[in-house]
Write an enzyme that holds these catalytic residues in place. Sequence first.
Site, PDB file in Angstrom:
ATOM      1  N   SER A 123       1.023  -1.231  -0.086  1.00 47.57           N
ATOM      2  CA  SER A 123       0.177   0.036   0.003  1.00 47.57           C
ATOM      3  C   SER A 123       0.983   1.391  -0.139  1.00 47.57           C
ATOM      4  O   SER A 123       1.922   1.326   0.337  1.00 47.57           O
ATOM      5  CB  SER A 123      -0.959   0.044   1.236  1.00 47.57           C
ATOM      6  OG  SER A 123      -1.732  -1.193   1.260  1.00 47.57           O
TER       7      SER A 123
HETATM    8  N1  SAH Z   1      -0.634  -3.789   3.810  1.00 47.20           N
HETATM    9  C1  SAH Z   1      -0.441  -4.532   2.606  1.00 47.20           C
HETATM   10  C2  SAH Z   1      -1.402  -4.554   1.672  1.00 47.20           C
HETATM   11  C3  SAH Z   1      -1.124  -5.636   0.649  1.00 47.20           C
HETATM   12  S1  SAH Z   1      -2.363  -5.803  -0.758  1.00 47.20           S
HETATM   13  C4  SAH Z   1       1.155  -4.241   2.195  1.00 47.20           C
HETATM   14  O1  SAH Z   1       1.331  -3.245   2.525  1.00 47.20           O
HETATM   15  O2  SAH Z   1       1.968  -5.257   1.807  1.00 47.20           O
HETATM   16  C5  SAH Z   1      -3.751  -6.812   0.069  1.00 47.20           C
HETATM   17  C6  SAH Z   1      -3.264  -8.237   0.829  1.00 47.20           C
HETATM   18  O3  SAH Z   1      -4.734  -8.700   0.839  1.00 47.20           O
HETATM   19  C7  SAH Z   1      -2.847  -8.983  -0.654  1.00 47.20           C
HETATM   20  O4  SAH Z   1      -1.381  -9.497  -0.081  1.00 47.20           O
HETATM   21  C8  SAH Z   1      -3.798 -10.100  -0.706  1.00 47.20           C
HETATM   22  O5  SAH Z   1      -3.309 -11.413  -1.022  1.00 47.20           O
HETATM   23  C9  SAH Z   1      -4.446 -10.142   0.654  1.00 47.20           C
HETATM   24  N2  SAH Z   1      -5.909 -10.657   0.548  1.00 47.20           N
HETATM   25  C10 SAH Z   1      -6.730 -10.553  -0.511  1.00 47.20           C
HETATM   26  N3  SAH Z   1      -8.037 -11.183  -0.121  1.00 47.20           N
HETATM   27  C11 SAH Z   1      -7.852 -11.725   1.353  1.00 47.20           C
HETATM   28  C12 SAH Z   1      -8.547 -12.467   2.119  1.00 47.20           C
HETATM   29  N4  SAH Z   1      -9.752 -12.898   1.885  1.00 47.20           N
HETATM   30  N5  SAH Z   1      -8.034 -12.662   3.316  1.00 47.20           N
HETATM   31  C13 SAH Z   1      -6.586 -12.466   3.604  1.00 47.20           C
HETATM   32  N6  SAH Z   1      -5.893 -11.762   2.864  1.00 47.20           N
HETATM   33  C14 SAH Z   1      -6.409 -11.344   1.596  1.00 47.20           C
END
Ligand code: SAH
Length: 226
Positions: free
Chosen positions: A72
């Site tokens: 993010s």
């Molecule tokens: N805060 C994180 C954002 C990652 S993007 C960072 O800064 O790296 C969002 C993440 O949510 C992805 O890694 C994706 O695989 C995960 N995601 C999507 N749907 C999900 C679910 N149902 N349960 C857990 N994780 C999920």
Amino acid sequence: MIQEGRDTRGIGMTSARTRERLVQRLAQHGIDSVPVLERVRAVPRHLFVDEALASRAYEDSALPIGHGQTISQPFIVALMTQAITADRPGTEPLPKVLEVGTGCGYQTAVLAPLCSQLYTIERVGALMRLAKRRVAELGIANVRFRHGDGMEGWPGQAPFDGILVAAAPAQVPENLLAQLAVGGRLVIPVGPAGRQTLLRVTRTDSGFEREALCDVSFVPLVQGKG
Ligand code: SAH
């Protein structure tokens, strides 16, 4: 240990000075929680992205982390952390917080020291394992990781004083609302790609209060374990 080798290779692009510029930028854009700004200052974001992207780690932008996912944007990480932790009654750290969508673990590392115990769920196993290693390397020890579907929350540990979701569902999942303590806050992007709003939902004695924080762009929250 923090990977010192990587830390020093970025010819200044990954230095404390570069990070300080990011902190100033976030402050100018309305992040006024001192503990949150201190966390952005403290966490080496370049260690959470691929080495080829390390020189861009302190730009205020999202970057790819593999598996079609992104880290993010720092402003959004700071805003969500502030929305969960700041301006609460009492000064103690938040007792129990759930994070859904661990991704690379950067948000996890920013948030963890601001709560007593952080629970984080990621559906992609490879991302979760890498995030776990990086967070441990920074000496952060109050995080429990789970490879699973965050839409279900973490029923065995509920209720939570804060829930932070880093991927966007079409609607606020009922399971997450049900796992919020009274006074607890859920911060979550909601809506289809290109038309998402970051919401803060606070549980009160009698129900839920919703506030729209800003327009955002997140990857979708996907049902089921990856
Ligand atoms: N805060 C994180 C954002 C990652 S993007 C960072 O800064 O790296 C969002 C993440 O949510 C992805 O890694 C994706 O695989 C995960 N995601 C999507 N749907 C999900 C679910 N149902 N349960 C857990 N994780 C999920």
